[in-house]
Design a protein around this motif. Sequence first.
Motif, PDB file in Angstrom:
ATOM      1  N   LEU A 165       4.047   7.510   1.778  1.00 41.77           N
ATOM      2  CA  LEU A 165       3.303   6.311   2.171  1.00 41.77           C
ATOM      3  C   LEU A 165       3.906   5.070   1.538  1.00 41.77           C
ATOM      4  N   LEU A 166       4.344   5.188   0.291  1.00 40.67           N
ATOM      5  CA  LEU A 166       4.982   4.054  -0.373  1.00 40.67           C
ATOM      6  C   LEU A 166       6.295   3.677   0.324  1.00 40.67           C
ATOM      7  N   ILE A 190      -6.618   6.281  -2.205  1.00 41.10           N
ATOM      8  CA  ILE A 190      -5.251   6.579  -2.621  1.00 41.10           C
ATOM      9  C   ILE A 190      -4.256   5.732  -1.833  1.00 41.10           C
ATOM     10  N   ALA A 191      -4.506   5.549  -0.552  1.00 32.02           N
ATOM     11  CA  ALA A 191      -3.619   4.710   0.264  1.00 32.02           C
ATOM     12  C   ALA A 191      -3.668   3.261  -0.202  1.00 32.02           C
ATOM     13  N   THR A 195      -1.693   3.046  -3.397  1.00 28.70           N
ATOM     14  CA  THR A 195      -0.266   3.256  -3.158  1.00 28.70           C
ATOM     15  C   THR A 195       0.391   2.035  -2.519  1.00 28.70           C
ATOM     16  N   THR A 203       5.470   1.947   3.539  1.00 29.85           N
ATOM     17  CA  THR A 203       5.000   0.585   3.280  1.00 29.85           C
ATOM     18  C   THR A 203       6.169  -0.338   2.961  1.00 29.85           C
ATOM     19  N   ALA A 259       2.936  12.964  -0.775  1.00 26.61           N
ATOM     20  CA  ALA A 259       2.377  12.168   0.315  1.00 26.61           C
ATOM     21  C   ALA A 259       2.312  10.693  -0.064  1.00 26.61           C
ATOM     22  N   CYS A 260       1.964  10.395  -1.323  1.00 28.48           N
ATOM     23  CA  CYS A 260       1.929   9.008  -1.781  1.00 28.48           C
ATOM     24  C   CYS A 260       3.321   8.391  -1.784  1.00 28.48           C
ATOM     25  N   ILE A 285      -0.159  15.759  -3.052  1.00 23.06           N
ATOM     26  CA  ILE A 285      -0.698  14.397  -2.970  1.00 23.06           C
ATOM     27  C   ILE A 285       0.333  13.394  -3.461  1.00 23.06           C
ATOM     28  N   PHE A 286       1.051  13.741  -4.524  1.00 24.66           N
ATOM     29  CA  PHE A 286       2.090  12.854  -5.049  1.00 24.66           C
ATOM     30  C   PHE A 286       3.209  12.651  -4.034  1.00 24.66           C
ATOM     31  N   ALA A 317      -8.887   9.536   0.483  1.00 24.39           N
ATOM     32  CA  ALA A 317      -7.610   9.255   1.158  1.00 24.39           C
ATOM     33  C   ALA A 317      -7.415   7.751   1.332  1.00 24.39           C
TER      34      ALA A 317
END
Length: 122
Positions: free
Chosen positions: A15-16, A98-99, A102, A19, A11-12, A8-9, A95
């Motif tokens: 995503l960061l 978390i998005a 993030t 972004t 994946a974050c 998860i970390f 999800a």
Amino acid sequence: TTFSILAIFIACLGLLGLTFYTTEQRKREIGIRKVLGASVTDIIQKISTEFFTLIIISNVIAWPLSYVIINKWLSSFPYKVSCNLATFIFAGALALGIALITMGYTVIKSAITNPINTIHYE
């Protein structure tokens, strides 16, 4: 649990990075929108909607596949456990949450910047 948190970390972080890349590419567009009168809320909504749409599409694809795989896997156990829809809805909401956490800082930072700084060289 440790590997799930690590996944998860990672994946974050992805995503960061996505972004950051997206807001950097659209810096001029955001500046022009602000000059033309768009509010901070409109800009945040415009950028976030794209990411949330992708997350919802990925959940719609993943839910049926995971339901079939989980039921097939659970059927081999002697004690039967059912997999209900609430589990998938909770996972999808998690999800999205978390998005939101993030990308929140990056999107808000790009939305409140001074438009003169972004379109100064155009």
